[in-house]
Design a protein around this motif. Structure first.
Motif, short mmCIF file in Angstrom:
data_model
loop_
_atom_site.label_atom_id
_atom_site.label_comp_id
_atom_site.label_asym_id
_atom_site.label_seq_id
_atom_site.Cartn_x
_atom_site.Cartn_y
_atom_site.Cartn_z
N LYS A 101 0.83 -1.21 0.00
CA LYS A 101 0.00 0.00 0.00
C LYS A 101 0.86 1.26 0.00
O LYS A 101 1.95 1.29 0.55
N THR A 102 0.34 2.31 -0.60
CA THR A 102 0.98 3.62 -0.68
C THR A 102 0.86 4.33 0.67
O THR A 102 -0.14 4.17 1.38
N ILE A 103 1.88 5.10 1.01
CA ILE A 103 1.80 5.93 2.19
C ILE A 103 1.86 7.40 1.76
O ILE A 103 2.34 7.72 0.67
N TYR A 104 1.38 8.30 2.63
CA TYR A 104 1.26 9.71 2.30
C TYR A 104 1.98 10.56 3.35
O TYR A 104 2.23 10.11 4.47
N PHE A 105 2.29 11.79 2.97
CA PHE A 105 3.06 12.69 3.82
C PHE A 105 2.36 14.04 3.95
O PHE A 105 1.61 14.45 3.06
N ASP A 106 2.66 14.71 5.05
CA ASP A 106 2.18 16.07 5.24
C ASP A 106 2.99 17.00 4.33
O ASP A 106 4.08 16.66 3.88
N PHE A 107 2.46 18.20 4.11
CA PHE A 107 3.12 19.19 3.27
C PHE A 107 4.52 19.48 3.79
O PHE A 107 4.72 19.75 4.97
N ASP A 108 5.50 19.41 2.89
CA ASP A 108 6.88 19.75 3.17
C ASP A 108 7.50 18.90 4.28
O ASP A 108 8.41 19.33 4.98
N LYS A 109 7.02 17.67 4.46
CA LYS A 109 7.51 16.77 5.51
C LYS A 109 7.90 15.43 4.90
O LYS A 109 7.42 15.04 3.83
N TYR A 110 8.76 14.72 5.62
CA TYR A 110 9.10 13.36 5.22
C TYR A 110 9.03 12.40 6.41
O TYR A 110 9.53 11.28 6.36
N ASP A 111 8.38 12.84 7.49
CA ASP A 111 8.19 11.98 8.66
C ASP A 111 7.09 10.97 8.37
O ASP A 111 6.08 11.29 7.74
N HIS A 133 7.42 10.81 -4.05
CA HIS A 133 6.71 11.81 -4.87
C HIS A 133 6.35 13.03 -4.03
O HIS A 133 6.22 12.94 -2.81
N CYS A 134 6.14 14.16 -4.70
CA CYS A 134 5.78 15.43 -4.05
C CYS A 134 4.63 16.08 -4.81
O CYS A 134 4.33 15.70 -5.94
N ASP A 135 4.05 17.10 -4.20
CA ASP A 135 3.06 17.88 -4.93
C ASP A 135 3.78 18.91 -5.79
O ASP A 135 5.01 19.01 -5.77
N GLU A 136 3.04 19.70 -6.54
CA GLU A 136 3.64 20.59 -7.53
C GLU A 136 4.28 21.84 -6.96
O GLU A 136 5.00 22.56 -7.65
N ARG A 137 4.07 22.12 -5.69
CA ARG A 137 4.63 23.35 -5.10
C ARG A 137 6.11 23.15 -4.81
O ARG A 137 6.53 22.10 -4.35
N GLY A 138 6.91 24.16 -5.10
CA GLY A 138 8.35 24.09 -4.88
C GLY A 138 9.09 23.87 -6.20
O GLY A 138 8.50 23.50 -7.22
N THR A 139 10.41 24.07 -6.15
CA THR A 139 11.22 23.90 -7.37
C THR A 139 11.43 22.43 -7.65
O THR A 139 11.26 21.57 -6.78
N ASN A 140 11.86 22.15 -8.87
CA ASN A 140 12.16 20.76 -9.23
C ASN A 140 13.23 20.19 -8.31
O ASN A 140 13.10 19.06 -7.83
N ASN A 162 11.92 19.51 -4.75
CA ASN A 162 11.01 18.38 -4.70
C ASN A 162 11.72 17.05 -4.97
O ASN A 162 11.34 16.03 -4.39
N LEU A 163 12.75 17.05 -5.80
CA LEU A 163 13.52 15.81 -5.99
C LEU A 163 14.21 15.42 -4.68
O LEU A 163 14.22 14.25 -4.30
N ALA A 164 14.77 16.40 -3.98
CA ALA A 164 15.42 16.12 -2.70
C ALA A 164 14.40 15.65 -1.66
O ALA A 164 14.66 14.70 -0.91
N LEU A 165 13.24 16.30 -1.61
CA LEU A 165 12.21 15.92 -0.65
C LEU A 165 11.67 14.52 -0.96
O LEU A 165 11.47 13.71 -0.05
N ILE A 223 14.00 5.80 -5.42
CA ILE A 223 14.08 6.79 -6.50
C ILE A 223 13.12 7.93 -6.15
O ILE A 223 12.11 7.71 -5.49
N SER A 224 13.47 9.12 -6.56
CA SER A 224 12.60 10.27 -6.36
C SER A 224 12.16 10.79 -7.71
O SER A 224 12.98 11.00 -8.60
N TYR A 225 10.87 11.01 -7.83
CA TYR A 225 10.34 11.64 -9.03
C TYR A 225 9.93 13.09 -8.75
O TYR A 225 9.44 13.78 -9.64
#
Length: 187
Positions: A80-90, A119-126, A129-132, A157-159
């Motif tokens: 199953k997929t897991i999800y994250f809060d905005f700008d977080k990786y906890d 994966h990240c949402d569209e907000r922030g630079t490429n 978001n790749l680092a996040l 991998i980060s997209y």
């Protein structure tokens, strides 16, 4: 009564001046390099050395296991997929339960390799978001390793924001894009 200080009064400053001007002897600088271990002495050749033999190919060594390409992995309905809060990786508590379930399946299917996509949402630079996305994938990997999954089975991998599942500009949509997905490949 006046005390006479005489020669001691002159000797102490002269001694200090002499020590100051002479300074401490300096030791030569040393480096951390270590000389090679001594080898057995060899006798000087009496005759010219023979021509070197033709170079022989090195013995074949096993090639390191190639890391599979992301395109070799497929979605697995058991993970199953897991999800994250905005700008977080906890890892959130509810998502930890999802990862626990994923770990159970992975333990019972040890012949599968795992790819974690961040994966990240569209907000922030490429770049951001790749680092996040990478931090999110590493967080999930670390959690699974702590649950007993071998790190050698896991690739990350980060997209970033490049593969959204939703393209609306709403918080509900962005929340769906902030995710880690788990794909597998048989060994």
């Amino acid at each position: 009564m006046v005390q006479r200080r005489g020669p001691a009064f002159l000797v102490v400053p002269l001694l200090l001046l002499t020590l100051f001007l002479a300074g401490c002897p300096k030791r030569p600088a040393t480096t951390g390099a270590v000389a090679p271990a001594p080898t057995a002495p060899t006798a000087a050749p009496a005759a010219p050395a023979p021509a070197p033999a033709p170079m022989q190919p090195a013995p074949a060594q096993p090639a390191p296991a190639a890391v599979p390409r992301p395109s070799e992995f497929a979605l697995n309905a058991n993970l199953k997929t897991i999800y994250f809060d905005f700008d977080k990786y906890d890892i959130r508590p509810n998502d930890a339960k999802v990862l626990d379930g994923n770990a159970v399946w992975l333990k019972s299917n040890g012949d599968n390799l795992l790819l974690i996509e961040g994966h990240c949402d569209e907000r922030g630079t490429n770049e951001y978001n790749l680092a996040l996305g990478e931090k999110r994938a590493k967080a999930a990997m670390n959690y699974l390793v702590a649950q007993g999954i071998q790190a050698s089975r896991i690739t990350i991998i980060s997209y970033g924001k490049e593969r959204p599942v939703c393209t609306e500009k709403t918080e509900d949509c962005w929340a769906k894009n902030r995710r880690d997905m788990f794909l597998t490949k048989g060994k």
